[in-house]
Scaffold this active site. Structure first.
Site, PDB file in Angstrom:
ATOM      1  CE  LYS A  80      -2.782   4.303  -7.691  1.00  0.00           C
ATOM      2  NZ  LYS A  80      -3.613   3.252  -8.327  1.00  0.00           N
TER       3      LYS A  80
ATOM      4  CB  SER B 132      -2.034  -0.047  -7.063  1.00  0.00           C
ATOM      5  OG  SER B 132      -2.834   0.650  -7.980  1.00  0.00           O
TER       6      SER B 132
ATOM      7  CB  SER C   6      -5.849  -0.092  -8.465  1.00  0.00           C
ATOM      8  OG  SER C   6      -4.862  -1.073  -8.601  1.00  0.00           O
TER       9      SER C   6
HETATM   10  N1  GLN Z   1      -3.980  -5.768  -8.821  1.00  0.00           N
HETATM   11  C1  GLN Z   1      -4.020  -5.413 -10.192  1.00  0.00           C
HETATM   12  C2  GLN Z   1      -2.609  -5.358 -10.758  1.00  0.00           C
HETATM   13  O1  GLN Z   1      -1.732  -5.590 -10.018  1.00  0.00           O
HETATM   14  C3  GLN Z   1      -4.768  -4.117 -10.403  1.00  0.00           C
HETATM   15  C4  GLN Z   1      -3.914  -2.924 -10.486  1.00  0.00           C
HETATM   16  C5  GLN Z   1      -4.631  -1.651 -10.862  1.00  0.00           C
HETATM   17  O2  GLN Z   1      -5.845  -1.607 -11.015  1.00  0.00           O
HETATM   18  N2  GLN Z   1      -3.834  -0.608 -11.075  1.00  0.00           N
HETATM   19  O3  GLN Z   1      -2.383  -5.103 -11.897  1.00  0.00           O
END
Ligand code: GLN
Length: 468
Positions: free
Chosen positions: A60, A135, A159
């Protein structure tokens, strides 16, 4: 005959074939922001080498890899290159793995569909009109479409697990601190973890065992747990006590069906299973977004155009330089969250929002501890929907944030959680989440192995597995 993953980087010829295979697929999918595999100089003796030797791994784009871009999916960092390796990367390289590229993500990890990325919106390999999740959407799609066997993501509130579930692969959010955060660009430091996405639980375990463990460069890191500890033999589901958090009435049918499939596996194995409720679940998203945005506001202060990233050619004074850099470099979701984080921390209201969220977080943590004094494992949905549509027909920003309730609990409590594919519903993969007690990462993986045997996952028809 399928070629072995350990051979794709062995010679110039196999590399060429691999590169072409990935580039063709990624034209549709947009999983990679950067792809530059090279021939691996590892000896590649399958008997003596480590399990990850010569394995191509995608990372990532918020984890530092020397001389690779480190954009975090942001315009502001579009041309930024990392001068060093994250600890997880250093360990993978030392074990002989090959980092082949960087994957698309929501900007700074803020999102659920890889569509807040300024650089690439990843499509789901099962249906390209749908999101790969987020994400870590690029990391999940790259594994699901057979472009890499394993990838790293980050999980602050789901994410790794949500995109893994949307793409039909395995995704582990480890115990907080089990993997060093050194070299992970911070979003919300008390919730951030480095996670693993893989096509099988065996590979997930091989990579996790390489990257896990204490690190002098991260004071919150903790010692690695030895494999198999606490002991749960893969086949021995019958010895487990399992709490089942049922899907909500409003959750999609595919999600409820996935829960039933897994419950059936446990029932057949003779596992002691009981329905549970999680107190405070309804507050999890609100608590998470209060704490995460408060921490993000502080962490993102460094992206000011002075220390990092793009800056305008001309500004009257330093304040204007920062304002212009951030206005042009950051996307709307990131700006919204910095504003929200500033709002919940503002003087006079700190206790009403941030303080309250911290108190609720302590309650959630306690509730999980109580739960794990009675059960070894919690089974729950990952997300209320399967992969949703990209664009206007998808979920609204508010629905997306509400939908993070199942995954954010594990981040708030610091416990490990793993998304496991269970099958396909109307052409889309449907996963469930298994959550374990603090430090029980290997036990969770052992359960995933048993579920893998009972419910072997499928691959998307359009992107058959060339290598395995
Ligand atoms: N969907 C969550 C957010 O928008 C999780 C994001 C993550 O785990 N980086 O913060």
């Amino acid at each position: 005959m399928k070629a072995d993953w350990n051979t794709v980087l062995a010679t110039a010829e196999t590399l060429k074939e691999y590169r072409a295979g990935v580039e063709t697929r990624d034209k549709d999918l947009g999983a990679f922001l950067h792809f530059s595999p090279s021939v691996s100089t590892e000896a590649g003796n399958p008997d003596s080498a480590s399990a990850v030797s010569r394995l191509p791994i995608a990372i990532k784009d918020n984890l530092a890899v020397t001389d690779f871009p480190l954009t975090c999916g942001s315009r502001l960092l579009e041309h930024f290159t990392s001068p060093y390796d994250a600890t997880a990367i250093e360990r993978l390289k030392a074990a002989g793995a090959s980092i082949v590229g960087k994957t698309a993500m929501d900007e700074f990890g803020m999102g659920s569909a890889t569509d807040t990325s300024a650089l690439s919106e990843t499509k789901n390999p099962w249906d390209t009109s749908r999101t790969a999740g987020g994400s870590s959407g690029g990391s999940a799609a790259a594994v699901a479409a057979g472009m890499v066997p394993v990838s790293l993501g980050s999980d602050t509130g789901g994410s790794v697990r949500q995109p893994a579930s949307f793409c039909g692969v395995y995704g582990l959010k480890p115990t907080y601190g089990a993997v060093s955060r050194f070299g992970l660009v911070a979003y919300a430091s008390s919730l951030d973890t480095v996670g693993v996405i893989a096509d099988t639980p065996d590979r997930l375990e091989a990579v996790f065992s390489v990257i896990a463990g204490e690190d002098a460069k991260d004071q919150t890191s903790i010692a690695a747990f030895s494999p198999g500890q606490p002991p749960v033999a893969p086949a021995d589901l019958s010895s487990l006590r399992v709490g089942i958090l049922r899907a909500d009435e409003g959750d999609e049918p595919g999600v409820r069906e996935a829960m039933t499939r897994v419950e059936d596996v446990f029932r057949t194995a003779g596992t002691e299973a009981e329905t549970v409720t999680l107190p405070f679940l309804e507050y999890a998203s609100a608590v998470y977004y209060t704490i995460a945005t408060a921490e993000a506001g502080a962490n993102l202060a460094r992206f000011d155009g002075i220390r990092y990233g793009e800056r305008p050619l001309y500004a009257e004074n330093p304040d204007e330089l920062v304002r212009l850099s951030r206005s042009a470099g950051l996307g709307d979701e990131v700006k919204l969250r910095i504003l929200l984080g500033t709002y919940v921390l503002r003087s006079g209201f700190h206790d009403q929002y941030y303080g309250r969220a911290q108190r609720l977080r302590a309650r959630i943590r306690q509730a999980m501890q109580d739960l794990f004094s009675r059960f070894d494992l919690l089974v729950s949905p990952v997300f209320p929907t399967l992969a949703f549509r990209l664009g206007r027909d998808g979920l609204t920003p508010y629905q997306r944030k509400q939908a993070d309730r199942y995954t954010t609990v594990a981040n708030l409590a610091g416990v490990p959680a793993l998304a496991v594919p269970t099958g396909v519903h109307d052409g889309l993969p449907a996963g469930v989440q298994i959550t374990g007690r603090m430090g029980g990462d290997y036990a969770l993986i052992a359960v995933a192995k048993a579920l893998h045997q009972a419910l072997p996952p499928a691959a998307p028809a359009t992107y058959p597995r060339i290598w395995s």
